[in-house]
Design a protein around this motif. Sequence first.
Motif, PDB file in Angstrom:
ATOM      1  N   SER A  55       0.814  -1.219   0.000  1.00  0.00           N
ATOM      2  CA  SER A  55       0.000   0.000   0.000  1.00  0.00           C
ATOM      3  C   SER A  55       0.846   1.268   0.000  1.00  0.00           C
ATOM      4  O   SER A  55       0.361   2.348  -0.332  1.00  0.00           O
ATOM      5  N   GLY A  56       2.114   1.131   0.392  1.00  0.00           N
ATOM      6  CA  GLY A  56       2.993   2.297   0.491  1.00  0.00           C
ATOM      7  C   GLY A  56       3.038   2.900   1.881  1.00  0.00           C
ATOM      8  O   GLY A  56       3.814   3.825   2.139  1.00  0.00           O
ATOM      9  N   LYS A  57       2.233   2.370   2.792  1.00  0.00           N
ATOM     10  CA  LYS A  57       2.161   2.929   4.143  1.00  0.00           C
ATOM     11  C   LYS A  57       3.522   2.904   4.834  1.00  0.00           C
ATOM     12  O   LYS A  57       4.163   1.869   4.934  1.00  0.00           O
ATOM     13  N   GLY A  58       3.955   4.077   5.308  1.00  0.00           N
ATOM     14  CA  GLY A  58       5.158   4.184   6.114  1.00  0.00           C
ATOM     15  C   GLY A  58       6.482   4.107   5.380  1.00  0.00           C
ATOM     16  O   GLY A  58       7.538   4.326   5.979  1.00  0.00           O
ATOM     17  N   VAL A  59       6.448   3.802   4.081  1.00  0.00           N
ATOM     18  CA  VAL A  59       7.701   3.592   3.339  1.00  0.00           C
ATOM     19  C   VAL A  59       8.511   4.882   3.236  1.00  0.00           C
ATOM     20  O   VAL A  59       9.693   4.914   3.580  1.00  0.00           O
ATOM     21  N   ASP A  60       7.892   5.944   2.755  1.00  0.00           N
ATOM     22  CA  ASP A  60       8.610   7.216   2.627  1.00  0.00           C
ATOM     23  C   ASP A  60       9.092   7.714   3.983  1.00  0.00           C
ATOM     24  O   ASP A  60      10.220   8.200   4.111  1.00  0.00           O
ATOM     25  N   GLU A  61       8.234   7.575   4.990  1.00  0.00           N
ATOM     26  CA  GLU A  61       8.554   8.121   6.308  1.00  0.00           C
ATOM     27  C   GLU A  61       9.827   7.513   6.889  1.00  0.00           C
ATOM     28  O   GLU A  61      10.694   8.224   7.402  1.00  0.00           O
ATOM     29  N   CYS A  62       9.967   6.192   6.820  1.00  0.00           N
ATOM     30  CA  CYS A  62      11.121   5.546   7.450  1.00  0.00           C
ATOM     31  C   CYS A  62      12.417   5.856   6.695  1.00  0.00           C
ATOM     32  O   CYS A  62      13.455   6.120   7.322  1.00  0.00           O
ATOM     33  N   ILE A  63      12.371   5.862   5.367  1.00  0.00           N
ATOM     34  CA  ILE A  63      13.583   6.129   4.600  1.00  0.00           C
ATOM     35  C   ILE A  63      13.989   7.596   4.723  1.00  0.00           C
ATOM     36  O   ILE A  63      15.175   7.919   4.896  1.00  0.00           O
ATOM     37  N   GLN A  64      13.017   8.488   4.674  1.00  0.00           N
ATOM     38  CA  GLN A  64      13.334   9.908   4.822  1.00  0.00           C
ATOM     39  C   GLN A  64      13.874  10.211   6.216  1.00  0.00           C
ATOM     40  O   GLN A  64      14.775  11.049   6.381  1.00  0.00           O
ATOM     41  N   PHE A  65      13.357   9.527   7.212  1.00  0.00           N
ATOM     42  CA  PHE A  65      13.872   9.689   8.575  1.00  0.00           C
ATOM     43  C   PHE A  65      15.352   9.314   8.612  1.00  0.00           C
ATOM     44  O   PHE A  65      16.178  10.032   9.182  1.00  0.00           O
ATOM     45  N   LEU A  66      15.685   8.188   8.000  1.00  0.00           N
ATOM     46  CA  LEU A  66      17.064   7.708   8.007  1.00  0.00           C
ATOM     47  C   LEU A  66      17.978   8.657   7.228  1.00  0.00           C
ATOM     48  O   LEU A  66      19.100   8.941   7.663  1.00  0.00           O
ATOM     49  N   VAL A  67      17.510   9.146   6.102  1.00  0.00           N
ATOM     50  CA  VAL A  67      18.309  10.077   5.302  1.00  0.00           C
ATOM     51  C   VAL A  67      18.607  11.346   6.101  1.00  0.00           C
ATOM     52  O   VAL A  67      19.741  11.848   6.088  1.00  0.00           O
ATOM     53  N   ARG A  68      17.620  11.854   6.802  1.00  0.00           N
ATOM     54  CA  ARG A  68      17.837  13.064   7.618  1.00  0.00           C
ATOM     55  C   ARG A  68      18.889  12.825   8.691  1.00  0.00           C
ATOM     56  O   ARG A  68      19.697  13.711   8.993  1.00  0.00           O
ATOM     57  N   LYS A  69      18.879  11.633   9.275  1.00  0.00           N
ATOM     58  CA  LYS A  69      19.889  11.275  10.276  1.00  0.00           C
ATOM     59  C   LYS A  69      21.285  11.266   9.644  1.00  0.00           C
ATOM     60  O   LYS A  69      22.254  11.741  10.245  1.00  0.00           O
ATOM     61  N   VAL A  70      21.380  10.698   8.452  1.00  0.00           N
ATOM     62  CA  VAL A  70      22.669  10.641   7.751  1.00  0.00           C
ATOM     63  C   VAL A  70      23.156  12.045   7.414  1.00  0.00           C
ATOM     64  O   VAL A  70      24.341  12.375   7.605  1.00  0.00           O
ATOM     65  N   LEU A  71      22.267  12.897   6.919  1.00  0.00           N
ATOM     66  CA  LEU A  71      22.646  14.260   6.566  1.00  0.00           C
ATOM     67  C   LEU A  71      23.114  15.036   7.789  1.00  0.00           C
ATOM     68  O   LEU A  71      24.054  15.842   7.715  1.00  0.00           O
TER      69      LEU A  71
END
Length: 206
Positions: free
Chosen positions: A154-170
């Motif tokens: 369904s796409g639920k939560g997919v963007d949220e978890c990856i974007q969260f991780l990317v922000r941590k890396v940045l």
Amino acid sequence: MNYDKKCQLLIIGDSTVGKTSILTRYTTREFNQNYLATVGLDFFKKDEVFNGETIRIKIWDTAGQERYKALTQGYFRNAEGIMIVFDVSNLDTFENLKYWIESIKTHINIEKDHIPTIIIGNKVDIFEREVAKEDGEKFAKEQNFEYFETSAKSGKGVDECIQFLVRKVLKNQKREESDLDSIKIEEEEAKNNKKGKKKDKCCNKD
């Protein structure tokens, strides 16, 4: 497309937990019920804008089969962020999280190297769960990781978890850049002080 910075992530976990489906959903917005198992390694990439900067996100997709585990371990050292995935409808994949965490710790020091790591419970669209959300959250908390639940279907939560991780890396990249700038300033100051002392010594010979 040009980009300002890049971010390299790694996704690991047992075979069939939906790692490839998560990445396909994130990068193409598509879902295929009949994905073939990843053989060895594959990678996905996507450009996204964070705080006005275009970030190229490159994610290594690993095979979960036993015979490929030695191959994937070599990529831990290059990862700036790690996703560990299990299937909420399969208890075995949840219990195997311990193996994957030990595999990471064998090659890198997550805390010392500041590698943000998250745990993802995938396939929440399946009605019959074998792992409760509370159990996933509890385990992640014990490991000092953030916990997310997703449905590649369904796409639920997919963007949220990856974007969260990317922000941590940045955030880590910004801190490292700041540390490097501080080191350069200190080295320059030390160099100037050394030159000043030599000059004083030369001028005070009389």
